[in-house]
Design a protein around this motif. Structure first.
Motif, PDB file in Angstrom:
ATOM      1  N   ALA A 147       0.661  -1.101   0.011  1.00 21.25           N
ATOM      2  CA  ALA A 147      -0.038   0.067  -0.050  1.00 21.25           C
ATOM      3  C   ALA A 147       0.955   1.252   0.019  1.00 21.25           C
ATOM      4  O   ALA A 147       0.619   2.140  -0.753  1.00 21.25           O
ATOM      5  CB  ALA A 147      -1.073   0.062   1.149  1.00 21.25           C
ATOM      6  N   VAL A 148       1.983   1.224   0.831  1.00 19.21           N
ATOM      7  CA  VAL A 148       2.750   2.676   0.979  1.00 19.21           C
ATOM      8  C   VAL A 148       3.621   2.753  -0.600  1.00 19.21           C
ATOM      9  O   VAL A 148       3.645   3.809  -0.948  1.00 19.21           O
ATOM     10  CB  VAL A 148       3.885   2.121   1.972  1.00 19.21           C
ATOM     11  CG1 VAL A 148       5.204   3.418   1.924  1.00 19.21           C
ATOM     12  CG2 VAL A 148       3.044   2.384   3.361  1.00 19.21           C
ATOM     13  N   ARG A 149       3.845   1.688  -1.211  1.00 19.77           N
ATOM     14  CA  ARG A 149       4.613   1.978  -2.425  1.00 19.77           C
ATOM     15  C   ARG A 149       3.776   2.376  -3.471  1.00 19.77           C
ATOM     16  O   ARG A 149       4.152   3.019  -4.412  1.00 19.77           O
ATOM     17  CB  ARG A 149       5.355   0.447  -2.781  1.00 19.77           C
ATOM     18  CG  ARG A 149       6.576  -0.109  -2.085  1.00 19.77           C
ATOM     19  CD  ARG A 149       7.072  -1.335  -2.568  1.00 19.77           C
ATOM     20  NE  ARG A 149       8.027  -1.754  -1.764  1.00 19.77           N
ATOM     21  CZ  ARG A 149       9.228  -0.946  -1.866  1.00 19.77           C
ATOM     22  NH1 ARG A 149       9.719  -0.026  -2.526  1.00 19.77           N
ATOM     23  NH2 ARG A 149      10.328  -1.582  -1.108  1.00 19.77           N
ATOM     24  N   HIS A 150       2.282   1.946  -3.423  1.00 18.69           N
ATOM     25  CA  HIS A 150       1.366   2.437  -4.433  1.00 18.69           C
ATOM     26  C   HIS A 150       0.575   3.509  -4.054  1.00 18.69           C
ATOM     27  O   HIS A 150      -0.119   4.258  -5.012  1.00 18.69           O
ATOM     28  CB  HIS A 150       0.613   1.439  -4.800  1.00 18.69           C
ATOM     29  CG  HIS A 150       1.148   0.324  -5.454  1.00 18.69           C
ATOM     30  ND1 HIS A 150       1.718  -0.797  -4.989  1.00 18.69           N
ATOM     31  CD2 HIS A 150       1.298  -0.002  -6.896  1.00 18.69           C
ATOM     32  CE1 HIS A 150       2.136  -1.724  -5.677  1.00 18.69           C
ATOM     33  NE2 HIS A 150       2.050  -1.212  -6.972  1.00 18.69           N
ATOM     34  N   ALA A 151       0.741   4.091  -2.765  1.00 26.53           N
ATOM     35  CA  ALA A 151       0.218   5.451  -2.154  1.00 26.53           C
ATOM     36  C   ALA A 151       0.816   6.499  -3.148  1.00 26.53           C
ATOM     37  O   ALA A 151       2.092   6.459  -3.347  1.00 26.53           O
ATOM     38  CB  ALA A 151       0.151   5.471  -0.682  1.00 26.53           C
ATOM     39  N   ARG A 152       0.170   7.646  -3.451  1.00 28.72           N
ATOM     40  CA  ARG A 152       0.769   8.701  -3.940  1.00 28.72           C
ATOM     41  C   ARG A 152       1.594   9.641  -2.943  1.00 28.72           C
ATOM     42  O   ARG A 152       1.532   9.244  -1.835  1.00 28.72           O
ATOM     43  CB  ARG A 152      -0.468  10.036  -4.619  1.00 28.72           C
ATOM     44  CG  ARG A 152      -1.233  10.275  -3.405  1.00 28.72           C
ATOM     45  CD  ARG A 152      -2.215  11.039  -4.003  1.00 28.72           C
ATOM     46  NE  ARG A 152      -3.214  11.697  -3.051  1.00 28.72           N
ATOM     47  CZ  ARG A 152      -3.114  12.831  -2.203  1.00 28.72           C
ATOM     48  NH1 ARG A 152      -1.841  13.342  -2.242  1.00 28.72           N
ATOM     49  NH2 ARG A 152      -4.131  12.982  -1.292  1.00 28.72           N
ATOM     50  N   PRO A 153       2.642  10.046  -3.538  1.00 28.92           N
ATOM     51  CA  PRO A 153       3.670  10.805  -2.629  1.00 28.92           C
ATOM     52  C   PRO A 153       2.906  11.956  -1.597  1.00 28.92           C
ATOM     53  O   PRO A 153       2.008  12.687  -2.129  1.00 28.92           O
ATOM     54  CB  PRO A 153       4.851  11.448  -3.358  1.00 28.92           C
ATOM     55  CG  PRO A 153       4.536  10.651  -4.718  1.00 28.92           C
ATOM     56  CD  PRO A 153       3.200   9.985  -4.786  1.00 28.92           C
ATOM     57  N   GLY A 154       3.184  11.697  -0.215  1.00 28.27           N
ATOM     58  CA  GLY A 154       2.377  12.649   0.558  1.00 28.27           C
ATOM     59  C   GLY A 154       0.882  12.180   0.988  1.00 28.27           C
ATOM     60  O   GLY A 154       0.458  12.944   1.335  1.00 28.27           O
ATOM     61  N   GLY A 155       0.564  11.068   0.224  1.00 33.65           N
ATOM     62  CA  GLY A 155      -0.677  10.382   0.680  1.00 33.65           C
ATOM     63  C   GLY A 155      -0.874   9.842   1.911  1.00 33.65           C
ATOM     64  O   GLY A 155      -0.199  10.222   2.970  1.00 33.65           O
ATOM     65  N   HIS A 156      -1.775   8.855   2.042  1.00 29.44           N
ATOM     66  CA  HIS A 156      -2.165   8.325   3.231  1.00 29.44           C
ATOM     67  C   HIS A 156      -2.408   6.951   3.109  1.00 29.44           C
ATOM     68  O   HIS A 156      -2.972   6.002   2.087  1.00 29.44           O
ATOM     69  CB  HIS A 156      -3.352   9.088   4.060  1.00 29.44           C
ATOM     70  CG  HIS A 156      -4.517   9.006   3.218  1.00 29.44           C
ATOM     71  ND1 HIS A 156      -5.343   7.910   3.283  1.00 29.44           N
ATOM     72  CD2 HIS A 156      -5.076   9.957   2.428  1.00 29.44           C
ATOM     73  CE1 HIS A 156      -6.469   8.290   2.672  1.00 29.44           C
ATOM     74  NE2 HIS A 156      -6.144   9.619   2.174  1.00 29.44           N
ATOM     75  N   VAL A 157      -2.401   6.012   4.105  1.00 29.18           N
ATOM     76  CA  VAL A 157      -2.632   4.591   4.040  1.00 29.18           C
ATOM     77  C   VAL A 157      -3.547   4.212   5.552  1.00 29.18           C
ATOM     78  O   VAL A 157      -2.993   4.532   6.435  1.00 29.18           O
ATOM     79  CB  VAL A 157      -1.326   3.448   3.987  1.00 29.18           C
ATOM     80  CG1 VAL A 157      -1.966   2.099   4.229  1.00 29.18           C
ATOM     81  CG2 VAL A 157      -0.906   3.604   2.754  1.00 29.18           C
ATOM     82  N   ASP A 158      -4.601   3.862   5.138  1.00 31.30           N
ATOM     83  CA  ASP A 158      -5.392   3.683   6.475  1.00 31.30           C
ATOM     84  C   ASP A 158      -5.546   2.075   6.599  1.00 31.30           C
ATOM     85  O   ASP A 158      -5.906   1.242   5.954  1.00 31.30           O
ATOM     86  CB  ASP A 158      -6.871   4.119   6.185  1.00 31.30           C
ATOM     87  CG  ASP A 158      -6.827   5.678   5.946  1.00 31.30           C
ATOM     88  OD1 ASP A 158      -5.763   6.327   6.470  1.00 31.30           O
ATOM     89  OD2 ASP A 158      -7.713   6.302   5.075  1.00 31.30           O
TER      90      ASP A 158
END
Length: 448
Positions: free
Chosen positions: A355-366
């Motif tokens: 999830a972290v690798r595919h999240a947008r930069p500065g985004g969030h993972v819940d």
């Protein structure tokens, strides 16, 4: 011996024994009935002759006696014995050598065979009424009785042979007909054993059980073909993934040994080779986890707090690098789950890292956890580009990597999600991708 041959031999033997027993029984009953009728007629003649001998001076005549049912009139032969066994009168064939009274069974009005006498005779011994102990022996030839019995035995033997032959032909036809489908199955099994995974069982049979058996075997062959195909693809992908780090290690070491260098050059080359070796080790660990989950054989209870903390800790550098905000929401952080802690930690770590690798930069993972319908659900949601519907199952295939995944994680092996699903299933659960909004949401369901 093949199954079909064993069935033919077994059923033929059972049929032959049954027919033989039936024919022998019928012959024995017929012989008994004939002999019983013969004896009854002989006893009737003996009583009549004894009464006649008691009324006046008796002489044997050659006239036939009363008719015997199913045989005809009896030609009587007789002897009159005095009380001391002396022969007082005798008819042919006893005139020359009458049997000694002492050698004759003394039972009255009971038929018996005269021993050592030709022609074969059956006789009855009775007392002459009012004769002061005189005895009369009445005998009759058994020629007709023996001839009827011999004819019956020959007829029964012919009938037995004909019946056995016809039964054998019928058994062969029935067994071949009933085992044809099984022969087809055996042929297909041999073809599959020889590597022909395209072989299939024909199910054009009327019997529903045989048709279902054929369909089940076809389904089993299809699954086997799928496993073989997957194994070949897995082997090819593993060899391809292993080739790159091996080539790096080999190339760096070869370059270092090609000519003398200073200490720093040696150190730099060894460090590059070490990085390749580390990637090779990680890939080997991933492969081992994929094919053999639950290395810890004894399950233990672990809290959600410790499980999530252990999964997040190694990912802190990656989270900081992408400036991703990582949140976790659970109604009960001290709730426990029973399983293999290292594997469960690996499962969550792989999903969070993905999830972290595919999240947008500065985004969030819940991250969230809740109990629902007797199961514990983990949800890991990112705000990245998401996963198309046609790829939602393929992403769990070993070594599968979409173009976006290769761009976001060029050093990945494509085993993270496959390992996560294998661990979940080994714990009695599964992983699914849900939601149609932006980003991807992985839901892990485990037994509570």
């Amino acid at each position: 011996m093949k199954l079909r041959q064993r069935l033919i031999v077994s059923i033929s033997l059972v049929t032959g024994v049954s027919l033989t027993g039936a024919f022998v029984g019928v012959s024995a009953l017929f012989d008994f009935a004939q002999r019983r009728s013969f004896d009854d007629a002989l006893i009737t003649v003996a009583r009549s002759e004894a009464r006649e001998a008691s009324r006046f001076h008796f002489r044997f005549s050659e006239r036939p006696g009363p008719a015997m049912s199913d045989v005809g009139p009896l030609n009587n032969f007789g002897i009159i014995y005095a009380e001391d066994g002396t022969v007082l009168a005798a008819s042919a064939p006893f005139e020359r050598a009458p049997p000694n009274l002492a050698t004759i069974p003394q039972a009255r009005l009971a038929a018996f065979d005269l021993p050592q006498h030709l022609p074969a005779l059956r006789a009855v011994l009775t007392e002459i009424p009012g004769s002061h102990g005189k005895l009369m022996l009445i005998a009759a030839s058994r020629a007709d009785l023996d001839a009827s019995s011999a004819f019956l035995h020959r007829a029964m033997l012919v009938a037995l042979l004909v019946s056995a032959g016809w039964s054998a032909l019928l058994v062969v036809w029935l067994v071949r007909r009933q085992t044809q489908h099984h022969e087809n199955i055996a042929t297909v099994a041999r073809r599959v054993a020889n590597g022909d995974l395209a072989a299939r069982v024909t199910t054009l049979v009327k019997d529903p059980e045989e048709a279902q058996l054929g369909r089940d075997i076809d389904h089993m062959i299809e699954q086997l073909a799928g496993l073989v195909t997957a194994q070949r693809r897995f082997t090819a992908n593993a060899a391809h993934e292993l080739r790159s780090p091996i080539a790096v290690v080999y190339g760096e070491l070869q370059q270092v040994l090609r000519k003398p260098r200073d200490t720093e050059a040696y150190r730099a080359g060894i460090q590059r080779a070490l990085r390749g070796a580390e990637r090779l080790k990680q890939l080997a660990d991933d492969l081992l986890t994929l094919v053999r989950p639950n290395a810890e054989r004894e399950p233990r209870a672990v809290t959600l707090r410790s499980l999530v903390a252990s999964a997040q800790a190694p990912l802190e550098p990656l989270v900081l690098e992408k400036s991703v905000t990582l949140t976790f929401d659970a109604s009960d952080m001290e709730a426990t789950i029973v399983g293999h802690p290292r594997d469960l930690e690996r499962l969550l770590r792989n999903l969070i890292e993905n999830a972290v690798r595919h999240a947008r930069p500065g985004g969030h993972v819940d991250l969230s956890a809740q109990y629902r319908e007797g199961r514990l659900e983990f949800a890991i949601k990112d705000d990245g580009p998401g996963i198309p519907n046609h790829e939602r199952e393929r992403v769990f295939d070993p070594f599968y990597r979409s173009p976006e995944s290769r761009a976001n994680s060029p050093d990945g092996s494509g085993l993270g999600l496959a390992i996560a699903r294998e661990i979940a299933r080994s714990h009695g659960g599964d992983i699914a991708i849900t939601g149609a909004d932006a980003g991807a949401c992985f839901v892990v369901r485990l037994p509570a």
